[in-house]
Motif scaffolding. Structure first.
Motif, mmCIF file in Angstrom:
data_model
loop_
_atom_site.group_PDB
_atom_site.id
_atom_site.type_symbol
_atom_site.label_atom_id
_atom_site.label_comp_id
_atom_site.label_asym_id
_atom_site.label_seq_id
_atom_site.Cartn_x
_atom_site.Cartn_y
_atom_site.Cartn_z
ATOM 1 N N ASP A 91 31.337 13.908 82.268
ATOM 2 C CA ASP A 91 33.082 14.573 82.424
ATOM 3 C C ASP A 91 33.490 15.394 83.987
ATOM 4 O O ASP A 91 33.126 15.903 84.144
ATOM 5 C CB ASP A 91 34.230 14.981 81.114
ATOM 6 C CG ASP A 91 34.346 14.335 79.836
ATOM 7 O OD1 ASP A 91 34.689 12.783 79.740
ATOM 8 O OD2 ASP A 91 34.244 14.517 79.219
ATOM 9 N N VAL A 92 34.657 14.573 84.679
ATOM 10 C CA VAL A 92 35.117 15.956 85.428
ATOM 11 C C VAL A 92 36.391 16.105 85.018
ATOM 12 O O VAL A 92 37.184 15.122 85.250
ATOM 13 C CB VAL A 92 35.043 14.982 87.019
ATOM 14 C CG1 VAL A 92 35.761 15.187 87.627
ATOM 15 C CG2 VAL A 92 33.337 13.787 87.057
ATOM 16 N N ILE A 93 36.990 17.307 85.091
ATOM 17 C CA ILE A 93 37.914 18.077 85.108
ATOM 18 C C ILE A 93 38.589 18.623 86.335
ATOM 19 O O ILE A 93 38.201 19.771 86.780
ATOM 20 C CB ILE A 93 37.548 18.886 83.613
ATOM 21 C CG1 ILE A 93 37.214 18.222 82.778
ATOM 22 C CG2 ILE A 93 39.443 19.950 83.459
ATOM 23 C CD1 ILE A 93 37.384 18.903 81.302
ATOM 24 N N GLY A 94 39.098 18.390 86.801
ATOM 25 C CA GLY A 94 39.353 19.366 88.231
ATOM 26 C C GLY A 94 38.556 19.312 89.451
ATOM 27 O O GLY A 94 37.740 17.995 89.857
ATOM 28 N N ASP A 95 38.075 20.429 90.146
ATOM 29 C CA ASP A 95 36.977 20.408 90.552
ATOM 30 C C ASP A 95 35.276 20.932 89.513
ATOM 31 O O ASP A 95 34.585 21.126 90.055
ATOM 32 C CB ASP A 95 37.299 21.041 91.502
ATOM 33 C CG ASP A 95 37.077 22.389 91.423
ATOM 34 O OD1 ASP A 95 37.006 22.975 89.983
ATOM 35 O OD2 ASP A 95 37.642 23.066 92.625
ATOM 36 N N ILE A 96 35.649 20.631 88.711
ATOM 37 C CA ILE A 96 34.498 21.292 87.531
ATOM 38 C C ILE A 96 34.013 19.886 86.997
ATOM 39 O O ILE A 96 34.454 18.919 86.666
ATOM 40 C CB ILE A 96 34.798 22.072 86.251
ATOM 41 C CG1 ILE A 96 35.510 23.237 86.397
ATOM 42 C CG2 ILE A 96 33.783 22.246 85.867
ATOM 43 C CD1 ILE A 96 36.116 24.125 86.336
ATOM 44 N N LYS A 155 44.356 16.740 87.430
ATOM 45 C CA LYS A 155 45.274 16.157 88.108
ATOM 46 C C LYS A 155 45.283 14.338 87.359
ATOM 47 O O LYS A 155 44.384 14.069 86.906
ATOM 48 C CB LYS A 155 45.558 15.540 89.439
ATOM 49 C CG LYS A 155 46.017 17.111 90.063
ATOM 50 C CD LYS A 155 45.652 16.751 91.711
ATOM 51 C CE LYS A 155 46.360 18.193 92.506
ATOM 52 N NZ LYS A 155 46.700 17.449 93.928
ATOM 53 N N GLU A 156 45.954 14.352 86.607
ATOM 54 C CA GLU A 156 46.296 12.505 86.112
ATOM 55 C C GLU A 156 48.202 12.378 85.373
ATOM 56 O O GLU A 156 48.559 13.085 85.310
ATOM 57 C CB GLU A 156 45.661 12.945 85.080
ATOM 58 C CG GLU A 156 46.171 13.741 83.317
ATOM 59 C CD GLU A 156 45.921 12.951 82.300
ATOM 60 O OE1 GLU A 156 46.485 12.735 81.496
ATOM 61 O OE2 GLU A 156 44.685 13.502 82.203
ATOM 62 N N ASN A 157 48.041 11.077 85.762
ATOM 63 C CA ASN A 157 49.126 10.272 85.171
ATOM 64 C C ASN A 157 50.293 10.807 86.230
ATOM 65 O O ASN A 157 51.560 11.343 85.332
ATOM 66 C CB ASN A 157 49.604 10.498 83.881
ATOM 67 C CG ASN A 157 48.646 9.821 83.116
ATOM 68 O OD1 ASN A 157 48.380 8.841 83.715
ATOM 69 N ND2 ASN A 157 47.681 10.228 81.863
ATOM 70 N N GLY A 158 50.011 11.964 87.580
ATOM 71 C CA GLY A 158 51.890 12.260 88.372
ATOM 72 C C GLY A 158 52.079 13.474 87.973
ATOM 73 O O GLY A 158 52.599 14.398 87.959
ATOM 74 N N VAL A 159 50.909 14.047 86.609
ATOM 75 C CA VAL A 159 51.184 15.774 86.392
ATOM 76 C C VAL A 159 49.408 16.287 86.697
ATOM 77 O O VAL A 159 48.763 16.181 86.666
ATOM 78 C CB VAL A 159 51.405 16.302 84.460
ATOM 79 C CG1 VAL A 159 53.055 15.400 84.390
ATOM 80 C CG2 VAL A 159 50.018 15.684 83.709
ATOM 81 N N GLU A 160 50.004 17.441 86.583
ATOM 82 C CA GLU A 160 48.965 18.648 87.140
ATOM 83 C C GLU A 160 48.448 19.447 85.667
ATOM 84 O O GLU A 160 49.585 20.569 85.274
ATOM 85 C CB GLU A 160 49.370 19.803 87.941
ATOM 86 C CG GLU A 160 49.174 19.059 89.630
ATOM 87 C CD GLU A 160 49.928 20.079 91.341
ATOM 88 O OE1 GLU A 160 49.998 20.834 90.490
ATOM 89 O OE2 GLU A 160 48.708 19.988 91.578
ATOM 90 N N ILE A 161 47.714 20.122 85.209
ATOM 91 C CA ILE A 161 47.593 20.811 83.686
ATOM 92 C C ILE A 161 46.342 22.126 84.259
ATOM 93 O O ILE A 161 45.248 21.751 85.139
ATOM 94 C CB ILE A 161 46.627 19.385 82.908
ATOM 95 C CG1 ILE A 161 47.539 18.077 82.896
ATOM 96 C CG2 ILE A 161 45.829 20.140 81.716
ATOM 97 C CD1 ILE A 161 47.289 17.091 82.015
ATOM 98 N N LYS A 162 46.337 22.975 84.178
ATOM 99 C CA LYS A 162 45.572 24.175 84.222
ATOM 100 C C LYS A 162 45.063 24.406 83.404
ATOM 101 O O LYS A 162 45.809 24.297 81.845
ATOM 102 C CB LYS A 162 46.544 25.462 84.478
ATOM 103 C CG LYS A 162 45.468 26.724 84.987
ATOM 104 C CD LYS A 162 46.551 27.525 85.519
ATOM 105 C CE LYS A 162 45.673 29.339 85.696
ATOM 106 N NZ LYS A 162 46.673 30.567 85.975
ATOM 107 N N VAL A 163 43.711 24.226 83.208
ATOM 108 C CA VAL A 163 42.472 24.197 82.834
ATOM 109 C C VAL A 163 41.426 25.435 82.519
ATOM 110 O O VAL A 163 41.433 25.547 83.601
ATOM 111 C CB VAL A 163 41.852 23.395 81.959
ATOM 112 C CG1 VAL A 163 40.940 22.977 80.872
ATOM 113 C CG2 VAL A 163 42.840 21.551 82.713
ATOM 114 N N ASP A 164 41.371 25.881 81.124
ATOM 115 C CA ASP A 164 40.436 26.915 80.966
ATOM 116 C C ASP A 164 39.363 26.951 80.117
ATOM 117 O O ASP A 164 39.757 27.251 78.821
ATOM 118 C CB ASP A 164 41.043 28.511 81.233
ATOM 119 C CG ASP A 164 39.509 29.951 80.898
ATOM 120 O OD1 ASP A 164 38.911 29.342 80.760
ATOM 121 O OD2 ASP A 164 40.395 31.152 80.716
#
Length: 336
Positions: A91-96, A155-164
């Protein structure tokens, strides 16, 4: 290097012919030459036999990320067939990038990392999956390349999601499912979102529809990040999101009913009856079901509805594979 020269208006059809013949060179870029297009090829004699005009010209190489589409395409000449079979989806989540590397190919970790960076040159972190732990399904991760962090903005579907990822669960593979639900929602609907996490479902729905969303989540870190995500996207949200921190089974019974209830239910949790009780028109209930028991699951939903004095139509949709013969499914339940 060889290329064929065709009129601009004929370029797309010519490319199809060259690809079918197996001589289109996808590693190099086409080039415009006045009203003509120069298409890179690998076999000039075969191109001539197909009736094309062949010229000799240097065409630039594509960036590696455009040449390689997946890990297998890079590693197929370096790994044995048996080693390739051990590669897992990542999986690629953001730049991870999050990858699982089984023990059988751990000694080739560096080559896998290099291949990932060719496919996704924007990556800043590559982490290896461990096991889920605790009630919030948070995984252990080992960073094997890049910056020492597990936080990012996805980023997905036009939104930004901060994840930890060290504190919360997030599944990027549900992107399409979140968009599907957003398109089902009507403006003005009152929606209950159970097990809301960092609000990916809520954010995508609110991005597209002017709905009133009540989101319930137990994990305090997820709630904190969810509130940050509302702030991060507030200029682009059509709908509103109210967040309740607490156990779904304690908080939801105290609430009223809603036009639509969405339950991205964690594995091993049974919240079907609660979801049905709180819905007036629609329920979207996620569960993990063996392929031989999908009809049984459907019958159970109908039975639960009738016990509550409701009739319903049920459609079961396979969302993703979970393990052999077991699928994550969504039951779209229309209450009549």
């Amino acid at each position: 290097m060889p290329a064929v020269k065709v009129k601009k208006s004929e370029a797309e059809q010519a490319k199809k012919v060259l690809k079918r013949a197996g001589i289109y060179d996808g590693k190099r870029r086409p080039k415009r030459d006045g009203e003509d297009i120069l298409l890179p090829i690998t076999d000039p004699e075969k191109a001539k036999n197909l009736g094309f005009e062949v010229v000799d010209i240097e065409l630039p190489l594509r960036p590696e990320r455009q040449i390689y589409k997946n890990l297998e395409s890079i590693l197929k000449d370096k790994f044995t067939k048996e080693e390739l079979e051990f590669l897992r989806r990542y999986d690629v989540i953001g730049d991870i990038a999050i990858i699982q590397i089984p023990p059988e190919i751990e000694h080739r970790e560096k080559e896998i990392v290099d291949a990932l960076l060719k496919v996704h040159p924007f990556l800043k972190v590559i982490a290896k999956k461990g096991f889920h732990k605790g009630v919030f399904r948070v995984r252990d991760y080992t960073i094997i390349w890049g910056e020492n962090r597990l936080t990012t903005v996805h980023k997905e579907n036009g939104v930004e999601i901060k994840v930890d990822l060290s504190k919360v669960f997030f599944n990027p593979r549900m992107k399409g499912e979140r968009y599907r639900l957003a398109q089902l929602v009507k403006d003005g609907e009152r929606i209950l979102l159970m097990f809301a996490g960092i609000l990916p479902y809520a954010l995508v729905i609110a991005r597209y529809k002017a709905a009133e969303i009540t989101a319930v989540e137990l994990n305090k870190d997820a709630v904190r990040l969810g509130l940050e995500n509302i702030e991060l996207n507030k200029k682009n949200l059509k709908g509103s999101i109210r967040v309740i921190q607490g156990d779904v089974f304690d908080a939801v019974p105290k609430l009223g009913t809603f036009d639509r209830v969405i339950s991205p239910t964690p594995k091993g949790v049974d919240a079907l009856r609660l979801a049905l009780e709180k819905a007036e028109k629609w329920v979207h209930y996620y569960d993990f079901v063996h392929e031989d028991k999908i009809e049984e699951f459907k019958r159970r939903i109908i039975s639960e509805c009738r016990e509550l004095g409701k009739e319903c139509n049920v459609k079961i949709k396979k969302v993703s594979d979970f393990k052999p013969h077991v699928f994550k499914v969504c039951a779209d339940i229309e209450l009549l």
